[in-house]
Design a protein around this motif. Structure first.
Motif, short mmCIF file in Angstrom:
data_model
loop_
_atom_site.label_atom_id
_atom_site.label_comp_id
_atom_site.label_asym_id
_atom_site.label_seq_id
_atom_site.Cartn_x
_atom_site.Cartn_y
_atom_site.Cartn_z
N ILE A 60 -1.30 -15.80 0.47
CA ILE A 60 0.15 -15.90 0.25
C ILE A 60 0.69 -14.53 -0.15
O ILE A 60 1.70 -14.05 0.40
N ALA A 61 0.00 -13.89 -1.08
CA ALA A 61 0.42 -12.57 -1.54
C ALA A 61 0.32 -11.53 -0.43
O ALA A 61 1.17 -10.64 -0.32
N THR A 177 -7.75 -4.67 0.46
CA THR A 177 -9.15 -5.05 0.31
C THR A 177 -9.63 -5.04 -1.15
O THR A 177 -10.61 -5.73 -1.47
N LEU A 178 -8.96 -4.30 -2.03
CA LEU A 178 -9.48 -4.10 -3.38
C LEU A 178 -8.74 -4.88 -4.46
O LEU A 178 -9.11 -4.81 -5.63
N SER A 179 -7.71 -5.63 -4.10
CA SER A 179 -6.85 -6.25 -5.11
C SER A 179 -7.26 -7.67 -5.49
O SER A 179 -6.43 -8.45 -5.96
N PRO A 200 -0.04 -2.85 -7.06
CA PRO A 200 0.99 -3.90 -7.04
C PRO A 200 0.50 -5.23 -6.47
O PRO A 200 0.88 -6.29 -6.96
N LEU A 201 -0.35 -5.18 -5.46
CA LEU A 201 -0.85 -6.44 -4.89
C LEU A 201 -1.73 -7.19 -5.88
O LEU A 201 -1.74 -8.42 -5.89
N LEU A 222 3.36 -9.52 -14.74
CA LEU A 222 4.79 -9.67 -14.48
C LEU A 222 5.52 -8.37 -14.79
O LEU A 222 6.41 -7.94 -14.03
N ALA A 223 5.12 -7.71 -15.87
CA ALA A 223 5.73 -6.41 -16.21
C ALA A 223 5.38 -5.36 -15.16
O ALA A 223 6.21 -4.52 -14.81
N GLY A 224 4.15 -5.43 -14.63
CA GLY A 224 3.74 -4.50 -13.59
C GLY A 224 4.61 -4.63 -12.35
O GLY A 224 5.02 -3.63 -11.75
N ILE A 225 4.89 -5.87 -11.94
CA ILE A 225 5.75 -6.10 -10.78
C ILE A 225 7.15 -5.55 -11.05
O ILE A 225 7.76 -4.92 -10.18
N ALA A 226 7.65 -5.78 -12.25
CA ALA A 226 8.99 -5.29 -12.60
C ALA A 226 9.05 -3.77 -12.53
O ALA A 226 10.01 -3.20 -12.00
N VAL A 227 8.04 -3.11 -13.06
CA VAL A 227 8.01 -1.64 -13.06
C VAL A 227 7.94 -1.10 -11.64
O VAL A 227 8.70 -0.19 -11.26
#
Length: 246
Positions: A60-61, A177-179, A200-201, A222-227
């Motif tokens: 999905i991601a 591949t690494l996330s 980010p992934l 969630l903070a990482g996505i926001a940044v």
């Protein structure tokens, strides 16, 4: 601006829809059914699961990631440099801000479509509950905005279209591949796993996987996505503004 893109998309929706949306679905089916009998049941985050259940949320991601990025990176670059669509629209009632965020939200819309379609397939395969699927919807929206911002920043930096291959092969493919998409990041060397956890992934995969794998660090993700979203969008806005009005 968003409506313009939607009208164009509706005229050739089948051609535009099938290739990018089916890619994560094929990954899901091929790796899920192909490797599940070999891997069997295994434990991740204290939860025992099949391999198909493990990669389902990750696909999905992946759909969100690739569709949001490629639409904004290639689409925005073409409209800026080749078609000069932005310049033409600026002669009308639209301002730069409306055009920029229209492009950004359109790329996020296509990322959202890819994520939702993949999520429905995961749901139909019984690898996520209905409540779990509903839980992922706002995360799909946030992830789509994040990767749209990364793509817009890419479109602003590159000078020729072939240069988009640089972030694709040096950033997007390694991240894919690494996330934690195909295997837990904990399986990698500690230093590499630590670096991968900030991609980010990785943030998006860990959040979407919450219905099947508990995530005590969800606030950090969630903070990482926001940044990532804010920084890349601001940088893209400033770079493209300078190019349009130079």
């Amino acid at each position: 601006m968003w409506r313009r893109h939607a009208i164009i998309y509706s005229r050739t929706w089948l051609i535009n829809f099938l290739p990018p949306v089916t890619e994560p679905v094929f990954y899901l089916l091929a790796f899920g059914f192909g490797l599940s009998p070999m891997v069997g049941q295994f434990t991740v985050g204290g939860q025992e699961m099949s391999y198909l259940k493990f990669i389902g949320p990750a696909m999905i991601a992946v759909g969100v990631c690739f569709q949001g990025f490629f639409e904004s990176a290639y689409g925005t670059f073409i409209r800026l440099r080749f078609q000069r669509t932005w310049h033409a629209l600026l002669t009308g009632p639209l301002g730069f801000r409306e055009i920029f965020f229209g492009d950004l939200i359109w790329a996020a819309t296509k990322g959202t479509i890819a994520g939702l379609v993949t999520g429905i397939v995961v749901l139909l395969l019984g690898q996520i509950s209905v409540l779990g699927f509903l839980f992922t919807i706002p995360l799909i929206l946030l992830g789509s905005l994040m990767f749209a911002g990364i793509g817009m920043m890419t479109a602003g930096y590159v000078k020729v279209i072939d240069q988009i291959n640089v972030p694709v092969f040096l950033f997007m493919i390694p991240m894919f591949t690494l996330s934690g998409t195909f295997f837990p990041r904990e399986n990698m060397p500690p230093a590499l796993a630590a670096v991968a956890s900030w991609l980010p992934l990785s943030h998006l995969v860990d959040l979407i996987r919450i219905p099947v794998v508990p995530n005590p660090g969800w606030m950090i993700d969630l903070a990482g996505i926001a940044v990532w979203t804010v920084v890349t969008t601001v940088v893209a806005y400033r770079i493209i503004y300078g190019q349009v009005f130079k």
